[in-house]
Design a protein around this motif. Structure first.
Motif, PDB file in Angstrom:
ATOM      1  N   ILE B   3       0.820  -1.215   0.000  1.00  0.00           N
ATOM      2  CA  ILE B   3       0.000   0.000   0.000  1.00  0.00           C
ATOM      3  C   ILE B   3       0.856   1.269   0.000  1.00  0.00           C
ATOM      4  N   ALA B   4       2.083   1.149   0.464  1.00  0.00           N
ATOM      5  CA  ALA B   4       2.944   2.333   0.522  1.00  0.00           C
ATOM      6  C   ALA B   4       3.209   2.889  -0.868  1.00  0.00           C
ATOM      7  N   THR B   7       0.252   5.024  -1.895  1.00  0.00           N
ATOM      8  CA  THR B   7       0.247   6.372  -1.308  1.00  0.00           C
ATOM      9  C   THR B   7       1.299   7.249  -1.979  1.00  0.00           C
ATOM     10  N   ASN B   8       2.452   6.649  -2.277  1.00  0.00           N
ATOM     11  CA  ASN B   8       3.477   7.429  -2.970  1.00  0.00           C
ATOM     12  C   ASN B   8       2.987   7.844  -4.351  1.00  0.00           C
ATOM     13  N   CYS B  10      -0.066   8.312  -5.306  1.00  0.00           N
ATOM     14  CA  CYS B  10      -1.074   9.387  -5.161  1.00  0.00           C
ATOM     15  C   CYS B  10      -0.389  10.734  -4.978  1.00  0.00           C
ATOM     16  N   SER B  11       0.577  10.778  -4.065  1.00  0.00           N
ATOM     17  CA  SER B  11       1.268  12.041  -3.814  1.00  0.00           C
ATOM     18  C   SER B  11       1.939  12.548  -5.088  1.00  0.00           C
ATOM     19  N   PRO B  97      -4.595   9.609  -0.348  1.00  0.00           N
ATOM     20  CA  PRO B  97      -4.632   8.200   0.043  1.00  0.00           C
ATOM     21  C   PRO B  97      -5.528   7.990   1.267  1.00  0.00           C
ATOM     22  N   SER B  99      -6.122   4.452   2.713  1.00  0.00           N
ATOM     23  CA  SER B  99      -5.392   3.447   3.488  1.00  0.00           C
ATOM     24  C   SER B  99      -3.920   3.806   3.518  1.00  0.00           C
ATOM     25  N   LYS B 100      -3.319   3.552   4.613  1.00  0.00           N
ATOM     26  CA  LYS B 100      -1.877   3.740   4.687  1.00  0.00           C
ATOM     27  C   LYS B 100      -1.319   2.508   5.411  1.00  0.00           C
ATOM     28  N   PRO B 101      -0.024   2.303   5.324  1.00  0.00           N
ATOM     29  CA  PRO B 101       0.521   1.068   5.893  1.00  0.00           C
ATOM     30  C   PRO B 101       0.154   0.869   7.362  1.00  0.00           C
ATOM     31  N   SER B 102       0.030   1.994   8.120  1.00  0.00           N
ATOM     32  CA  SER B 102      -0.274   1.825   9.544  1.00  0.00           C
ATOM     33  C   SER B 102      -1.765   1.593   9.799  1.00  0.00           C
ATOM     34  N   CYS B 158      -7.661   5.189  -2.397  1.00  0.00           N
ATOM     35  CA  CYS B 158      -7.505   6.659  -2.408  1.00  0.00           C
ATOM     36  C   CYS B 158      -8.804   7.330  -2.840  1.00  0.00           C
TER      37      CYS B 158
END
Lengths: 449, 161
Positions: B3-4, B7-8, B10-11, B97, B99-102, B158
């Motif tokens: 998932i990381a 998120t990257n 998306c950014s 994003p 969901s995030k890894p945490s 996202c």
């Protein structure tokens, strides 16, 4: 007996049928003429002496001073009054309203009357003469003083021979003809010389040409302008005309009959031109003062206080504008702000003519305004300034919150910015290349509100 | 990475679209490829092409691959994503994003149905005008409306608008 006789009683008195009969006086009067007090010949004599008609010379004199219209008015006035009436009926007034002096206004009395201004005003187009014009003017003036003989006007020998010899050269004339012509020419020349001598007798002292007085008059009285030496009562130029080109209508608004008397002061005339609205439509707009502040500018002369006002205007049908103005006079600030608000009106997107599209957030300084569309009947659950803006714009269902600073002026500006920057579903659909349908307009034949 | 990398991505896409770039690249992973193709199906990006470290020529953007992937070049592959603009504004303006890894956020079909109608469910806020969610499901990466059509829930990746 009362002064005003009732009409009913007059009807009853029975005079109506025969008409108003002339009342015969109880004691008969005697006319003055019958008593020999009035003599027609005496009247005529007095009239001719005291009230004579204008003579032809006088009328000619008047014509030089008055325009034909004025002369016509004079003649009409003369014809209207019979001089005999002046003699018979003319009396010095003794009533309380009589003028305190005796005058027929025929003459100008310098102490009582203002000075007559019977000359024309200065030529408005006159300017100082340039070199050529000045030279020509000087020559014209000098030409009035004739110096020497006029050349080219004397007859010659040819003029004294019979007609058949006039085209023949002098050498082929017969002796008699030549002698006769010589004699006649001699006589003519002597006569001319005598004539000229007689004419110059009066000018002998001046040796002809202008005198010192003429030169002085030229210097002092001759106009240096291109006005043809026009004499006037005033050295001042004529006042500005009532309509100066380029300025006419800028400061004095003509009252438009279309306004129906609603804008006699002319404060909406500029708005009318800018917006194309009628004055009635402008007056019917929703408008409201939203923010009123007292601001001051600190100068070395002290604080200069002004009123700062934010006004909102809308037509209640999707148009909204805000205007902000400052002035030392609160009423002027309010008027300026209101006119600006009307000028700044622009269309606001409305979903189903009752709410906004989606939710919008706008931030001005520390003030954030969040607005969200709401279903029909939700009402305006918003703060009071946004409420007035929604009412002016014709939005009836809306939720808004101001989570951070609630500064009045910034909240109004942020709300206006939010209303003007709503998402457009059609644009989004075009951008993504998707077909977009509003299902509320699909179900129930679109009859959803 | 999991998932990381999403998120990257998306950014990076948000940064690229705000910088008014026409073409940008993502690491060539299966997850990124599925997300990019989902964005392409939603009309948010104009092209998705697998190419090398250099941007592919414009005519190559119509193809899905510039050159076949081999054992030699697989490590240098990038996903080249064409960005869209309309009326002087980016079509894809915000990518956030979820969901995030945490914290992984999942949603069931009924929950997705509520969110798609604009109502919040748990950590998910309701969708606003022009917003959409992308989910990782058993059927691949899908937009929320595709997932609802197929009656499948999953991991919320996202939020894009």
């Amino acid at each position: 007996m009362s002064v005003a006789r009732p009409a009913a009683r007059r009807l009853i008195s029975g005079r109506l049928a025969s008409g108003p009969a002339r009342r015969r006086p109880r004691f008969a009067n005697v006319r003055a003429a019958d008593m020999g007090l009035m003599d027609e010949s005496q009247i005529d004599k007095f009239t001719k002496e005291k009230f004579p008609q204008y003579t032809k010379e006088e009328i000619e004199q008047l014509r030089t001073r008055y325009s034909p219209e004025q002369i016509a008015a004079l003649e009409a006035g003369e014809a209207a009054i019979n001089p005999r009436d002046l003699t018979v009926q003319g009396r010095l007034r003794s009533d309380p309203y009589a003028l305190p002096y005796i005058d027929d206004f025929a003459e100008n009395q310098p102490i009582v009357d203002k000075r007559a201004r019977n000359k024309e005003a200065p030529d408005p187009n006159a300017r100082f003469m340039n070199l050529d014009e000045f030279t020509e003017d000087l020559i014209n003036w000098a030409d009035k003083f004739q110096q020497g003989d006029v050349t080219g006007t004397l007859k010659t020998l040819v003029d004294f021979v019979p007609d058949e010899f006039k085209k023949v050269p002098e050498g082929r004339w017969t002796k008699e003809v030549r002698d006769d012509a010589q004699r006649a020419f001699q006589r003519y020349l002597e006569g001319e010389v005598n004539k000229q001598a007689k004419k110059n007798e009066g000018f002998l002292e001046s040796e002809s040409g202008p005198t010192d007085a003429d030169v002085l008059q030229y210097i002092l009285e001759r106009s240096a302008m291109t006005d043809g030496n026009r004499t006037t009562n005033s050295s001042l130029a004529p006042a500005l005309p009532s309509k100066v080109p380029g300025v006419a209508g800028l400061y004095k608004n003509a009252i438009d009959p279309e306004d129906g008397g609603m804008d006699d002061i002319g404060i909406y005339q500029d708005l009318k031109k800018r917006t194309g609205l009628t004055v009635r439509a402008i007056l019917n707009l929703h408008n409201k003062c939203l923010v009123r502040r007292w601001v001051s500018n600190q100068t070395r002369l002290g604080k200069v206080g002004k009123t700062s006002i934010v006004w909102v205007a809308g037509n209640g049908d999707g148009w909204l504008g805000i205007g902000e103005a400052k002035s030392t006079e609160p009423t002027i600030a309010a008027l300026k702000a209101r006119l600006l608000a009307i000028r700044n009106m622009r269309p606001i997107r409305r979903y189903e003519n009752r709410t906004i599209y989606g939710s919008v957030t706008s931030k001005v300084s520390g003030t954030v305004v969040k607005m969200s569309a709401r279903p029909p009947g939700f009402g305006l659950r918003v703060s009071h300034r946004i409420f007035e803006m929604c009412r002016a714009a014709g939005i009836s269902d809306l939720a808004a919150s101001i989570p951070r600073s609630r500064n009045p002026m910034n909240s109004v500006k942020a709300a206006y910015h939010a209303l003007c920057n709503q998402p457009n579903p059609d644009e989004i659909a075009i951008g993504r290349g998707k077909k977009l349908v509003d299902v509320r307009k699909v179900y129930y034949g679109g009859a959803v509100h | 990475m999991g998932i990381a990398s999403i998120t990257n991505a998306c950014s990076h896409l948000q940064n690229a679209t705000r910088a008014r770039l026409g073409l940008t690249s993502l690491p060539s992973t299966k997850y990124n490829l599925r997300l990019a193709l989902a964005l392409h199906r939603a009309g948010l990006v104009s092209s998705v092409t697998r190419g090398g470290p250099r941007p592919p020529p414009p005519e190559a953007l119509l193809a899905t691959e510039v050159e076949p992937v081999t054992a030699d070049n697989v490590a240098t592959r990038r996903l080249w994503v064409g960005l869209k603009y309309w009326n002087n504004a980016p079509v894809m303006r915000n990518l956030a994003p979820v969901s995030k890894p945490s914290r992984l956020v999942t949603a069931t079909v009924p929950e997705l149905a509520k969110v798609a109608r604009g109502f919040p469910v748990g950590p998910l806020k309701g969708l606003n005008l022009g917003e959409t969610l992308f989910l990782s499901t058993d059927l691949g990466v899908l937009e929320v409306r595709e997932a609802l059509e197929r009656k499948v829930g999953g991991l919320v990746l996202c939020r894009v608008s």
